[in-house]
Design a protein around this motif. Structure first.
Motif, mmCIF file in Angstrom:
data_model
loop_
_atom_site.group_PDB
_atom_site.id
_atom_site.type_symbol
_atom_site.label_atom_id
_atom_site.label_comp_id
_atom_site.label_asym_id
_atom_site.label_seq_id
_atom_site.Cartn_x
_atom_site.Cartn_y
_atom_site.Cartn_z
ATOM 1 N N ARG A 73 -2.348 -4.639 3.370
ATOM 2 C CA ARG A 73 -0.842 -4.556 2.446
ATOM 3 C C ARG A 73 -1.482 -4.525 1.052
ATOM 4 O O ARG A 73 -0.682 -4.108 0.140
ATOM 5 C CB ARG A 73 -0.207 -5.964 2.800
ATOM 6 N N SER A 96 1.973 -0.098 2.880
ATOM 7 C CA SER A 96 3.093 1.055 2.422
ATOM 8 C C SER A 96 2.865 1.564 1.126
ATOM 9 O O SER A 96 3.274 2.602 0.691
ATOM 10 C CB SER A 96 4.357 0.376 2.555
ATOM 11 N N SER A 106 6.315 -5.107 8.355
ATOM 12 C CA SER A 106 6.679 -4.783 7.013
ATOM 13 C C SER A 106 5.535 -4.742 6.319
ATOM 14 O O SER A 106 4.346 -5.360 6.531
ATOM 15 C CB SER A 106 7.794 -5.877 6.448
ATOM 16 N N GLY A 107 5.457 -3.722 5.202
ATOM 17 C CA GLY A 107 4.323 -3.587 4.391
ATOM 18 C C GLY A 107 3.277 -2.762 5.001
ATOM 19 O O GLY A 107 2.225 -2.571 4.293
ATOM 20 N N ALA A 164 -0.325 6.312 2.960
ATOM 21 C CA ALA A 164 0.899 5.941 3.190
ATOM 22 C C ALA A 164 2.061 6.871 2.961
ATOM 23 O O ALA A 164 3.017 7.051 3.410
ATOM 24 C CB ALA A 164 1.066 4.505 3.274
ATOM 25 N N ARG A 165 1.887 7.136 1.406
ATOM 26 C CA ARG A 165 3.148 7.866 0.723
ATOM 27 C C ARG A 165 2.967 9.366 1.095
ATOM 28 O O ARG A 165 3.663 10.283 0.891
ATOM 29 C CB ARG A 165 3.182 7.475 -0.706
ATOM 30 N N TYR A 168 -3.675 3.082 10.103
ATOM 31 C CA TYR A 168 -2.638 2.373 9.505
ATOM 32 C C TYR A 168 -3.196 1.969 8.075
ATOM 33 O O TYR A 168 -4.169 1.948 7.742
ATOM 34 C CB TYR A 168 -2.164 1.068 10.077
ATOM 35 N N ARG A 170 2.154 1.029 7.227
ATOM 36 C CA ARG A 170 2.818 2.299 7.562
ATOM 37 C C ARG A 170 1.753 2.991 8.468
ATOM 38 O O ARG A 170 0.395 2.986 8.074
ATOM 39 C CB ARG A 170 3.232 2.998 6.645
#
Length: 304
Positions: free
Chosen positions: A245, A183, A265-266, A188-189, A180, A268
């Motif tokens: 994050r 994001s 959230s935040g 993560a992208r 993980y 991925r």
């Protein structure tokens, strides 16, 4: 209980003793948010809830009660007696069962205990002459073998990448290992992440004393996933989440912890172009189990 941090365990112990977040904060010289964050980090790390409404009356859940008893019975950081006026329940020592005709010790990593807590409660409810004690120290096959051979456990669950030579065990289920990142992190992208990408990325890890770190590192090594360096070592999962994050690196997780991270959230899950080996959860039983039919029945019941 080596997995959570000592600070988290201390907050849990004081919360049990105080019976409310306000009194716990006052006793420890902390703010209410600091106490609640400590409990939340511990619950996330263990994989189950310890309190109903921790911001209110802070009643222990059944799993929380078992955890507190395990700390007391097995030499961990023992919570003081629960304040009956604060928690509306008798002191913790008073609610421990009198010695039953049959006592079973189940050794398992904390997230595995969380997986079984409802089944264990149902088994005890149907067999009121049996008490189940929990040992949360066991993580590896070596841990399980030692606990079973010494009689400190009747049933042991442990993590492995494959069936070990000892102790004799049976396969329960597998948990995939995922990576993980925040994001906004470049990995993560990415549509696909390879070993070369990981080799240039810092890794966030649990502390060295944490039993889950060894099995995660073994899975990463078998999957030939290496990283630039360890950017952070912490058992405080809120600190890990904040670092993710902030884009500090990536973090490897499996089981309930991975599921919790996947919902946040935040953060991925990375799309890896190579598989990582799954973590097996295996069950082993003591050599004396034939003399303890209740323990043998529980071992089979947990496989239903």
């Amino acid at each position: 209980m080596s997995s959570p941090s000592l600070r988290q365990l201390d907050i849990f112990a004081q919360m049990v003793a105080a019976g409310s977040v306000a009194r716990c904060a006052e006793d420890m010289g902390l703010t209410r948010p600091e106490v609640l964050d400590g409990i939340a980090a511990l619950e996330m790390r263990l994989g189950y809830r310890l309190f109903d409404d921790p911001g209110g009356e802070a009643r222990l859940t059944p799993a929380g009660r078992k955890t507190a008893q395990a700390m007391m019975q097995l030499g961990g950081d023992a919570p003081a007696a629960v304040d009956a006026s604060a928690a509306d329940m008798p002191p913790l020592q008073a609610v421990q069962p009198t010695p039953p005709r049959d006592a079973i010790i189940l050794a398992a990593p904390a997230p595995i205990f969380g997986h079984f807590q409802d089944a264990l409660a149902a088994f005890e409810a149907a067999n009121d002459d049996i008490a189940i004690s929990i040992d949360l120290h066991v993580h590896s096959a070596n841990d399980a073998a030692a606990a079973l051979a010494s009689g400190h456990a009747d049933i042991a669950y442990f993590y492995a990448l494959e069936e070990p030579a000892a102790p004799p065990s049976r396969y329960g289920w597998s948990e995939p290992v995922n990576l993980y990142a925040g994001s906004g992190h470049r990995l993560a992208r990415a549509d696909m992440v390879g070993r070369a990408d990981l080799a240039a990325t810092p890794l966030l890890t649990m502390e060295r004393s944490n039993g889950m770190r060894d099995i995660v590192e073994a899975a990463l090594a078998r999957g030939r996933a290496s990283f630039a360096m360890a950017a952070l070592e912490s058992d405080n999962m809120l600190e890990i989440v904040e670092a993710l994050r902030d884009g500090a690196g990536c973090f490897a997780a499996f089981g309930p912890l991975a599921r919790d991270l996947g919902r946040m959230s935040g953060i991925r899950r990375l799309a890896l172009d190579m598989p990582l080996p799954a973590i097996e959860i295996r069950q082993a039983v003591g050599p004396h189990l034939a003399d303890k039919p209740a323990a043998e029945a529980l071992a089979d019941y947990l496989f239903l």
